[in-house]
Motif scaffolding. Structure first.
Motif: not given
Length: 74
Positions: A9-18, A21-26, A51-55
């Motif tokens: 849900v949060m990924l959809a709200k932020r219009k970010m793909s998995s 996010l995975a790349d950004r958080i390592g 995760i919380c920082k990126e989203l």
């Protein structure tokens, strides 16, 4: 399991793909998928923080507690 994740849900709200996010958080997309599906047995605070920082959210935005009905009398 009484802990559910709203990560999708949060990924959809932020219009970010998995993958993004995975790349950004390592972490791997596979590990992120395990977190999204609720199949994870644990999560490191450092991963949760990332995760919380990126989203731009709080842990309560992605984690929820719903008691099991069969364990409600304990």
């Amino acid at each position: 399991m009484p802990i559910i994740t709203n990560l999708d849900v949060m990924l959809a709200k932020r219009k970010m793909s998995s993958k993004v996010l995975a790349d950004r958080i390592g972490i791997t997309v596979a590990n992120l998928s395990i977190l999204k599906s609720g199949k994870a047995k644990a999560i490191r605070f450092s991963t949760l923080e990332a995760i919380c920082k990126e989203l731009d959210c709080k842990p309560a935005d992605i984690l929820d507690y719903v008691p099991d009905e069969d364990n409600s009398d304990n």
